[in-house]
Motif scaffolding. Structure first.
Motif, short mmCIF file in Angstrom:
data_model
loop_
_atom_site.label_atom_id
_atom_site.label_comp_id
_atom_site.label_asym_id
_atom_site.label_seq_id
_atom_site.Cartn_x
_atom_site.Cartn_y
_atom_site.Cartn_z
N LEU A 70 -8.91 11.75 4.73
CA LEU A 70 -7.62 11.48 4.11
C LEU A 70 -7.75 10.56 2.90
N ALA A 71 -8.74 9.68 2.91
CA ALA A 71 -8.97 8.84 1.74
C ALA A 71 -9.31 9.68 0.51
N GLU A 72 -9.93 10.84 0.75
CA GLU A 72 -10.23 11.77 -0.35
C GLU A 72 -9.01 12.64 -0.68
N GLU A 73 -8.33 13.14 0.35
CA GLU A 73 -7.25 14.10 0.14
C GLU A 73 -5.95 13.43 -0.33
N THR A 74 -5.60 12.29 0.28
CA THR A 74 -4.36 11.58 -0.08
C THR A 74 -4.69 10.11 -0.30
N PRO A 75 -5.40 9.78 -1.37
CA PRO A 75 -5.82 8.39 -1.61
C PRO A 75 -4.63 7.46 -1.78
N ALA A 76 -4.80 6.25 -1.30
CA ALA A 76 -3.75 5.24 -1.37
C ALA A 76 -3.86 4.44 -2.65
N ILE A 119 0.86 -1.18 0.00
CA ILE A 119 0.00 0.00 0.00
C ILE A 119 0.89 1.23 0.00
N LEU A 120 0.60 2.16 -0.89
CA LEU A 120 1.43 3.35 -1.08
C LEU A 120 0.56 4.60 -1.04
N VAL A 121 1.19 5.72 -0.75
CA VAL A 121 0.59 7.04 -0.97
C VAL A 121 1.61 7.88 -1.72
N ALA A 122 1.18 8.48 -2.80
CA ALA A 122 2.05 9.35 -3.60
C ALA A 122 1.52 10.77 -3.56
N ILE A 123 2.44 11.72 -3.43
CA ILE A 123 2.12 13.13 -3.56
C ILE A 123 2.90 13.64 -4.76
N GLY A 124 2.19 14.04 -5.81
CA GLY A 124 2.87 14.43 -7.03
C GLY A 124 3.55 13.23 -7.65
N GLN A 144 21.66 13.53 -2.91
CA GLN A 144 20.28 13.73 -3.33
C GLN A 144 20.01 12.88 -4.57
N PRO A 145 19.06 11.92 -4.50
CA PRO A 145 18.77 11.12 -5.68
C PRO A 145 18.17 11.97 -6.80
N VAL A 146 18.44 11.57 -8.02
CA VAL A 146 17.89 12.28 -9.17
C VAL A 146 16.38 12.10 -9.18
N SER A 147 15.65 13.16 -9.43
CA SER A 147 14.20 13.10 -9.44
C SER A 147 13.70 12.19 -10.54
N TYR A 148 12.63 11.42 -10.22
CA TYR A 148 12.04 10.53 -11.20
C TYR A 148 10.55 10.48 -10.95
N ASP A 149 9.76 10.43 -12.00
CA ASP A 149 8.32 10.49 -11.89
C ASP A 149 7.76 9.09 -11.56
N LEU A 150 7.00 9.00 -10.48
CA LEU A 150 6.43 7.73 -10.07
C LEU A 150 5.54 7.15 -11.17
N ALA A 151 4.84 7.99 -11.91
CA ALA A 151 3.95 7.50 -12.96
C ALA A 151 4.72 6.68 -14.00
N ASP A 152 5.99 6.99 -14.21
CA ASP A 152 6.79 6.22 -15.18
C ASP A 152 7.08 4.83 -14.64
N VAL A 153 7.23 4.71 -13.31
CA VAL A 153 7.45 3.39 -12.73
C VAL A 153 6.18 2.55 -12.84
N LEU A 154 5.05 3.15 -12.42
CA LEU A 154 3.78 2.42 -12.44
C LEU A 154 3.32 2.15 -13.86
N GLY A 155 3.58 3.08 -14.76
CA GLY A 155 3.11 2.92 -16.13
C GLY A 155 3.87 1.88 -16.91
N GLY A 156 5.04 1.47 -16.40
CA GLY A 156 5.84 0.49 -17.12
C GLY A 156 5.54 -0.93 -16.74
N ALA A 157 4.53 -1.15 -15.88
CA ALA A 157 4.26 -2.50 -15.38
C ALA A 157 3.80 -3.42 -16.50
#
Length: 364
Positions: A111-117, A84-89, A351-364
């Motif tokens: 919180l389920a509305e504001e920061t959905p898991a 179970i994860l929560v992503a902001i941006g 500092q790790p290089v920024s990476y978009d979470l959507a690219d990780v999830l979208g590659g499944a």
């Protein structure tokens, strides 16, 4: 519920290794991102959905949006291992996820509305009337892809991506950290699912930092006759020169606890002369989680600490930062008498290089 695999079920665990293993030496492996959230085994039988934590405690009431998502997106009868994860941006936010474990139903609903898991599935334990526990991971993965391959980055349920190429896994290890991931996991393709056994491998990030020792807490077994150190309170200077609490170092032997508390006695000072003296007036938890303050995670615990003059520098090993603090307990490496405490700042941290979470999830 009428499933071939039923709760309570302890999930399969992982043992740490250094570096991505070579399948030529250890056998064929499947690699996947190591998600930074709450481990969860999901049980679904029609409209009945149960979410269970790593230690089998129920999580269902804390994530009503995932119950609804499971009903809508997952097979009618299944048991899935996942996170179970929560992503902001574009990043995972573990601290925001922790806020979901709250006794008030109204807060959970808000919180389920504001920061959905989200739920990321990475193993199949049962489907319809068939248990997959005894089947090799290669077969479990193929069936999982057949069952969840329709899911995409829009979520809330996702299928984790995998690779059998260690070079790709090594690239993920460095690249995906920018999206808040915790490293890489590896599973033998021929291995069955073994509850509560460390059959997987995990490769996590490790770094070192020089920190200021600003105080300590006594161990729960400490007595006036035999004082024992419980944990060291660690600090770094921010850009303004303010000494900020960044975490703790613990896990010492009893002999070392006795040595450390004696060694640090010459540095003990009144709280009024300490950089954190102003915090003695605070009585409630605060966003910085300063030492000595309460939170819903620590009610009833003695969080008082002994202040030390911030004159000693310690080198620690840590895996990642969560905001301005170490994500987990830091590991004591060695004293650094050659370092000036004033030089221990956040600017030394990688500092790790920024990476978009959507690219990780979208590659499944």
């Amino acid at each position: 519920m009428h499933l071939p695999v039923l709760p309570p079920l302890l999930p399969m665990l992982a043992k740490p290794v250094k570096g991505v293993p070579d399948p030529a030496k250890v056998g064929p492996m499947s690699f996947e991102p190591k998600w930074d959230g709450f481990r969860c085994v999901l049980f679904k039988d029609g409209d009945e959905v149960e979410l269970a934590s790593r230690n089998t405690k129920p999580l269902t009431r804390y994530f009503p949006e995932l119950v609804a998502a499971a009903r809508a997106q997952l097979p009618a009868r299944c048991v899935l291992d996942g996170e179970i994860l929560v992503a902001i941006g574009s990043r995972l936010e573990f601290e925001v996820l922790q806020e979901r474990i709250h006794p008030a139903a109204s807060r959970i609903a808000r919180l389920a509305e504001e920061t959905p898991a989200r739920f990321v599935a990475f193993d199949l334990l049962a489907l319809d009337d068939d248990s997959y526990l005894e089947r090799p991971f290669a077969e479990r993965r193929a069936a999982l892809v057949d069952a969840l391959g329709h899911l995409d980055a829009s979520g809330p349920c996702h299928l984790t991506r995998t690779t059998e190429d260690p070079a790709v896994a090594a690239e993920w290890f460095h690249r995906f950290e920018g999206a808040g991931l915790d490293g890489v996991s590896a599973k033998p393709l021929s291995a069955p699912y073994t509850p509560n056994v460390r059959s997987m491998l995990k490769i996590k990030h490790e770094r070192t930092a020089d920190v200021v020792v600003a105080g300590y807490r006594e161990h729960k077994t400490s007595t006036p006759e035999r004082p024992l150190l419980g944990s060291l309170l660690l600090a770094l200077h921010d850009a303004d020169g303010t000494l900020q609490h960044v975490g703790v170092s613990a896990s010492f032997t009893a002999a070392r606890r006795a040595e450390l508390i004696e060694e640090l006695q010459p540095l003990v000072c009144p709280i009024g002369e300490h950089p954190w003296g102003a915090w003695q007036e605070w009585a409630v938890a605060n966003p910085d989680r300063v030492p000595g303050t309460q939170s819903r995670w620590s009610q009833g615990k003695d969080l008082s600490f002994t202040p030390l003059r911030p004159e000693r520098v310690l080198e620690v090993r840590y895996d990642a930062m969560e905001g301005r603090r170490f994500r987990h307990t830091a590991h004591f490496l060695r004293w650094r008498p050659d370092r000036d405490p004033a030089s221990c700042g956040y600017d030394q941290l990688e500092q790790p290089v920024s990476y978009d979470l959507a690219d990780v999830l979208g590659g499944a």
